[in-house]
Scaffold this motif. Sequence first.
Motif, PDB file in Angstrom:
ATOM      1  N   PRO A  47      -0.995   7.697  -5.584  1.00  0.00           N
ATOM      2  CA  PRO A  47      -1.685   7.371  -4.329  1.00  0.00           C
ATOM      3  C   PRO A  47      -2.007   8.578  -3.475  1.00  0.00           C
ATOM      4  CG  PRO A  47       0.644   6.733  -4.225  1.00  0.00           C
ATOM      5  CD  PRO A  47       0.354   7.106  -5.649  1.00  0.00           C
ATOM      6  N   ASN A 220       3.563   3.689   3.008  1.00  0.00           N
ATOM      7  CA  ASN A 220       3.195   4.627   1.932  1.00  0.00           C
ATOM      8  C   ASN A 220       4.423   5.150   1.201  1.00  0.00           C
ATOM      9  OD1 ASN A 220       0.760   6.093   4.179  1.00  0.00           O
ATOM     10  ND2 ASN A 220       0.391   4.502   2.651  1.00  0.00           N
ATOM     11  N   ASN A 221       5.346   5.716   1.954  1.00  0.00           N
ATOM     12  CA  ASN A 221       6.590   6.225   1.378  1.00  0.00           C
ATOM     13  C   ASN A 221       7.663   5.144   1.330  1.00  0.00           C
ATOM     14  OD1 ASN A 221       7.888   8.523   0.216  1.00  0.00           O
ATOM     15  ND2 ASN A 221       9.107   8.763   2.072  1.00  0.00           N
ATOM     16  N   TYR A 224       8.383   3.603  -2.034  1.00  0.00           N
ATOM     17  CA  TYR A 224       9.171   4.498  -2.880  1.00  0.00           C
ATOM     18  C   TYR A 224      10.638   4.480  -2.473  1.00  0.00           C
ATOM     19  CZ  TYR A 224       5.029   6.434  -5.093  1.00  0.00           C
ATOM     20  OH  TYR A 224       3.881   6.578  -5.830  1.00  0.00           O
ATOM     21  N   THR A 293      -2.078   2.844  -1.028  1.00  0.00           N
ATOM     22  CA  THR A 293      -0.841   2.091  -1.233  1.00  0.00           C
ATOM     23  C   THR A 293      -1.136   0.617  -1.448  1.00  0.00           C
ATOM     24  OG1 THR A 293       0.521   3.616   0.067  1.00  0.00           O
ATOM     25  CG2 THR A 293       1.337   1.366  -0.171  1.00  0.00           C
ATOM     26  N   PHE A 297      -0.281  -2.334  -4.470  1.00  0.00           N
ATOM     27  CA  PHE A 297       0.854  -3.159  -4.074  1.00  0.00           C
ATOM     28  C   PHE A 297       1.077  -4.335  -5.014  1.00  0.00           C
ATOM     29  CE2 PHE A 297       3.705  -5.645  -1.510  1.00  0.00           C
ATOM     30  CZ  PHE A 297       4.423  -4.693  -0.803  1.00  0.00           C
ATOM     31  N   TYR A 301       3.795  -2.425  -7.062  1.00  0.00           N
ATOM     32  CA  TYR A 301       4.957  -2.321  -6.183  1.00  0.00           C
ATOM     33  C   TYR A 301       5.728  -3.631  -6.060  1.00  0.00           C
ATOM     34  CZ  TYR A 301       2.696   2.079  -4.845  1.00  0.00           C
ATOM     35  OH  TYR A 301       2.113   3.317  -4.865  1.00  0.00           O
TER      36      TYR A 301
END
Length: 370
Positions: A47, A220-221, A224, A293, A297, A301
Amino acid sequence: MSKQWAQSGTGEFKRQVSSFRETISATHPIYKPAKGRYWLYVSLACPWAHRTIITRALKGLTSVIGVSVVHWHLDEKGWRFLPADSISGKDTTDHFSFSGGIKGSELDVSHPSGDIPSDSKRLNIDANVEPNCGFNRLREFYLKSNPDYSARFTVPVLWDLETKTIVNNESADIIRILNSGVFDEFVEDKEYLANKRELVPKQLEAEIDDFNTWVYDGINNGVYKAGFSENQAVYEREVTNVFNNLDKVEAILKKKHSDLESKHGKGNEKAILSEYFTVGNQLTEADVRFYTTIVRFDPVYVQHFKCNFNTIRDGYPFIHLWLRNLYWNYDAFKLTTNFDHIKLHYTRSHPRINPLGLTPLGPKPDIMNL
């Protein structure tokens, strides 16, 4: 994004700080603007790298700054380019073109070293042989720039072909450099020259910076920090924070949509979408950074990083509409989004998370129609 995860003693994810932070300007003693002098090395899966090629396209710089794409698979040695002997006489290097997206071919990538997973032979791999230095690995650019470099070898990389060194490897810096206007004199894109799209207009800069700050940390982070956590309590805290912040963006976009309905009328969806952005009523850097992001998703994610309170398509109707508007109405977003690279990279490059390397087929479709 080359193995950027690092764990603290508490099982928390810590992101590496970028090492190369130079800029490009007419007054810089070394790095001055020029056509064809600078080159981007990116992963279509990452990303952070994706931000840079969207910005490159939006700013009309596809004939000014070259781009090369690494293979989607990340191994213990980091990112790699396609080996020269895999090309079978085909030139797959995307030097400057963008009109048809990032060019790819059906490549025979099987070769004696076994360096690329065997099943990738059947995939449409939008990756390149490295055209400038003949390097096989991204790490070679880092070691060429600094032989003592000992951190991780991350994308994106903005490379100077003249001095043969990395100018910058921080995506937030790179997109500001590309947006700064220092390359405008070399732009040939008539549509860009007519519109002169400014992604960080002065009147919105403070609001963009504020939005970017909390979205970066929380979304965004944040995905993670949830996905790479190695402690249940840490994971629960971080995944909850991701969705709290998604709720916050959803509320912003819901109000924006309501205000635009009042302005244009409920049935005038075309006019509404023309001003339907996260900050202000125009496309800005805030949209670029949030998009990379959100487009990942649902395909990645939700399952891979266990961010599964909800999906964007089912739980966030206003973010979902915003996402589809960017993807379907702006080629810079659609033509730089490669769902094969995205899904294969995450599911095959993180054996601690997905030891069998199985790649889920869903969701279908990767992105829904507008």
